[in-house]
Design a protein around this motif. Structure first.
Motif, short mmCIF file in Angstrom:
data_model
loop_
_atom_site.label_atom_id
_atom_site.label_comp_id
_atom_site.label_asym_id
_atom_site.label_seq_id
_atom_site.Cartn_x
_atom_site.Cartn_y
_atom_site.Cartn_z
N ALA A 171 -5.22 41.00 21.35
CA ALA A 171 -6.65 40.67 21.44
C ALA A 171 -6.88 39.20 21.78
CB ALA A 171 -7.34 41.00 20.12
N LEU A 172 -6.02 38.31 21.34
CA LEU A 172 -6.19 36.88 21.61
C LEU A 172 -5.66 36.55 23.00
CD1 LEU A 172 -5.07 35.41 18.17
CD2 LEU A 172 -7.41 35.85 18.98
N PRO A 173 -6.47 35.89 23.84
CA PRO A 173 -6.00 35.59 25.21
C PRO A 173 -4.76 34.71 25.26
CG PRO A 173 -8.39 35.34 25.04
CD PRO A 173 -7.88 35.49 23.64
N ALA A 174 -4.70 33.71 24.38
CA ALA A 174 -3.55 32.79 24.43
C ALA A 174 -2.26 33.51 24.09
CB ALA A 174 -3.79 31.62 23.48
N SER A 175 -2.27 34.29 23.01
CA SER A 175 -1.07 35.01 22.62
C SER A 175 -0.72 36.10 23.63
CB SER A 175 -1.26 35.62 21.23
OG SER A 175 -2.36 36.52 21.23
N ARG A 176 -1.73 36.70 24.24
CA ARG A 176 -1.45 37.73 25.24
C ARG A 176 -0.79 37.13 26.46
NH1 ARG A 176 -6.15 39.55 25.52
NH2 ARG A 176 -6.89 38.49 27.40
N ARG A 177 -1.27 35.98 26.91
CA ARG A 177 -0.64 35.32 28.05
C ARG A 177 0.78 34.89 27.74
NH1 ARG A 177 -5.93 33.03 28.67
NH2 ARG A 177 -5.26 31.21 27.44
N ALA A 178 1.00 34.39 26.54
CA ALA A 178 2.37 33.99 26.16
C ALA A 178 3.30 35.20 26.11
CB ALA A 178 2.34 33.28 24.81
N LEU A 179 2.79 36.32 25.59
CA LEU A 179 3.62 37.52 25.52
C LEU A 179 3.97 38.03 26.91
CD1 LEU A 179 4.89 39.68 23.69
CD2 LEU A 179 2.72 40.91 23.77
N VAL A 180 3.01 38.01 27.81
CA VAL A 180 3.28 38.45 29.19
C VAL A 180 4.26 37.50 29.88
CG1 VAL A 180 2.23 38.81 31.45
CG2 VAL A 180 1.09 39.66 29.40
N ALA A 181 4.11 36.19 29.64
CA ALA A 181 5.00 35.22 30.27
C ALA A 181 6.44 35.40 29.82
CB ALA A 181 4.52 33.80 29.97
N TRP A 182 6.67 35.59 28.52
CA TRP A 182 8.03 35.79 28.04
C TRP A 182 8.59 37.14 28.46
CZ3 TRP A 182 11.14 32.15 26.53
CH2 TRP A 182 10.61 30.96 26.01
N THR A 183 7.74 38.13 28.61
CA THR A 183 8.21 39.42 29.12
C THR A 183 8.72 39.28 30.55
OG1 THR A 183 6.63 40.56 27.70
CG2 THR A 183 7.56 41.81 29.52
N TRP A 184 8.00 38.51 31.37
CA TRP A 184 8.45 38.28 32.73
C TRP A 184 9.79 37.53 32.75
CZ3 TRP A 184 7.74 40.56 37.02
CH2 TRP A 184 6.53 41.14 37.35
N CYS A 185 10.02 36.66 31.78
CA CYS A 185 11.31 35.97 31.71
C CYS A 185 12.46 36.96 31.50
CB CYS A 185 11.29 34.95 30.58
SG CYS A 185 10.24 33.51 30.88
N LEU A 186 12.24 37.96 30.66
CA LEU A 186 13.26 38.98 30.45
C LEU A 186 13.47 39.80 31.71
CD1 LEU A 186 12.26 40.25 26.88
CD2 LEU A 186 13.96 38.53 27.49
N VAL A 187 12.40 40.11 32.41
CA VAL A 187 12.51 40.91 33.62
C VAL A 187 13.24 40.14 34.72
CG1 VAL A 187 11.19 42.06 35.44
CG2 VAL A 187 10.48 42.29 33.06
N VAL A 188 12.92 38.85 34.87
CA VAL A 188 13.50 38.05 35.96
C VAL A 188 15.00 37.90 35.78
CG1 VAL A 188 13.60 35.69 36.85
CG2 VAL A 188 11.41 36.83 36.62
N ARG A 189 15.48 37.78 34.57
CA ARG A 189 16.93 37.68 34.36
C ARG A 189 17.66 38.89 34.92
NH1 ARG A 189 18.90 37.98 29.75
NH2 ARG A 189 20.62 36.47 29.87
N HIS A 190 17.12 40.07 34.69
CA HIS A 190 17.76 41.28 35.20
C HIS A 190 17.55 41.44 36.71
CE1 HIS A 190 18.79 42.66 31.20
NE2 HIS A 190 17.55 42.45 30.81
N ARG A 191 16.41 40.98 37.22
CA ARG A 191 16.20 41.07 38.66
C ARG A 191 17.14 40.14 39.42
NH1 ARG A 191 14.82 45.50 39.93
NH2 ARG A 191 14.32 44.68 42.00
N LEU A 192 17.41 38.96 38.87
CA LEU A 192 18.40 38.07 39.49
C LEU A 192 19.79 38.69 39.46
CD1 LEU A 192 17.40 34.49 38.30
CD2 LEU A 192 17.23 35.44 40.59
N ARG A 193 20.11 39.36 38.38
CA ARG A 193 21.41 40.03 38.31
C ARG A 193 21.52 41.12 39.37
NH1 ARG A 193 23.21 44.47 35.43
NH2 ARG A 193 21.21 44.63 34.37
N VAL A 194 20.42 41.83 39.62
CA VAL A 194 20.41 42.83 40.68
C VAL A 194 20.61 42.17 42.05
CG1 VAL A 194 18.96 44.52 41.86
CG2 VAL A 194 19.02 44.46 39.38
N CYS A 195 20.00 41.00 42.25
CA CYS A 195 20.18 40.28 43.51
C CYS A 195 21.64 39.92 43.73
CB CYS A 195 19.31 39.02 43.53
SG CYS A 195 17.54 39.33 43.54
N PHE A 196 22.29 39.38 42.71
CA PHE A 196 23.69 39.00 42.84
C PHE A 196 24.58 40.22 43.08
CE2 PHE A 196 22.32 35.19 40.35
CZ PHE A 196 22.64 34.27 41.33
N ALA A 197 24.22 41.35 42.52
CA ALA A 197 25.06 42.54 42.66
C ALA A 197 24.84 43.27 43.98
CB ALA A 197 24.79 43.50 41.49
#
Length: 305
Positions: free
Chosen positions: A130-156
């Motif tokens: 419900a809070l915009p600040a916490s929601r943006r932070a949660l989405v930002a850290w979720t993208w960090c988890l996704v990007v790590r795996h997407r980079l691994r896919v690029c290398f593979a």
């Protein structure tokens, strides 16, 4: 290392799920054997040399073998399971979050009644959403988890691999105002120049607008930093602080409107008048031929000597 699933009905096969590539599996097995032999021999000989000072040389050899063999086996295990450890490292944040949530749910369910459990879960899930600040932070850290795996896919998938097929070590990631920043440690056989020509493909794989790369350490070329850009933050209008310095009652100054010339008026240009000397025509004779040059007009050859 591949795990085959059972055959489906009607003769269909569901395929295989590859956990560790075959090339990586063979390379780790070869390196594990070499690590066992080298560790066992070196540690065994050193232990035997030290033990020979206190006992018979033959007994010292047995002592060295008893010490070198277990340590060689430990080196074999570490090298053999390194691909699995690297795979677990890639999934460490997800494993840690899942374990934390599972333990928290179990403890909460075992020590509180059901209405209290549901209320706590609703608060834990609903308040950050419900809070915009916490929601943006949660989405930002979720993208960090996704990007790590997407980079691994690029290398593979499309980045050059070395002979053993091992992938770079993707360390950690953090959100930035424009996207994510990921630190990567390259393996032998890959350099920053190899990645600069594939930044557009990396951006596509990471679902981003652009991707940048630069060295994260001046003394180590293998330590790189990826900047994944998803949005532009410099499009907002920034108010100037000079407006607050001006007194509201200050009268506006009347400034004359400048006259901008639209064409060049040549009569208005003061240019100096240059008068060229008149050239005289040579006199002609009565029959119309040119007069012969006089002796005064002919240079004396003796003047040149």
């Amino acid at each position: 290392m591949s795990k085959s699933s059972p055959r489906r009905p009607f003769g269909r096969n569901s395929g295989t799920v590859t956990v560790i590539e075959a090339k990586v599996h063979r390379s780790s097995a070869r390196n594990a054997r070499l690590a066992f032999i080298l560790t066992a021999v070196i540690v065994g000989l050193l232990s035997a040399v030290v033990a020979a000072s206190y006992m018979h040389p033959i007994l010292a050899l047995f002592v060295g073998a008893l010490i070198g063999a277990p340590l060689g086996g430990l080196a074999w295990v570490l090298v053999r399971i390194w691909p699995v450890l690297r795979l677990l490292w890639w999934w460490t944040p997800e494993i840690g979050i899942t374990t934390f949530l599972g333990i928290g749910w179990t403890q909460l369910a075992n020590h509180t009644p059901l209405p209290v459990t549901l209320t706590v879960i609703a608060l834990v899930v609903g308040v950050p959403a419900a809070l915009p600040a916490s929601r943006r932070a949660l989405v930002a850290w979720t993208w960090c988890l996704v990007v790590r795996h997407r980079l691994r896919v690029c290398f593979a998938q499309f980045i050059i691999a070395n002979q053993s097929g091992s992938l770079p070590l993707i360390l950690w990631a953090k959100p930035t105002p424009v996207g994510e920043r990921v630190w990567v440690y390259l393996r032998p056989g890959l350099s920053m120049a190899d990645l600069e020509g594939r930044l557009d493909r990396i951006a596509v794989a990471c679902h981003a607008a652009t991707a940048l790369i630069e060295r994260a350490s001046d003394g180590n070329a293998a330590y790189l930093r990826f900047d994944i850009k998803r949005r532009e933050v410099l499009t907002a209008t920034v108010a100037s602080p000079l407006v607050d310095v001006i007194t509201p009652g200050t009268p506006a100054a009347d400034r004359p409107t400048p006259v901008i010339p639209t064409a060049l008026d040549l009569p208005d240009v003061d240019a100096p008048v240059i008068t060229l000397p008149m050239q005289k025509k040579p006199a002609s004779t009565a029959n119309g031929s040119k007069p012969a040059a006089s002796s005064a007009d002919v240079d004396d050859v003796s003047d040149w000597i």
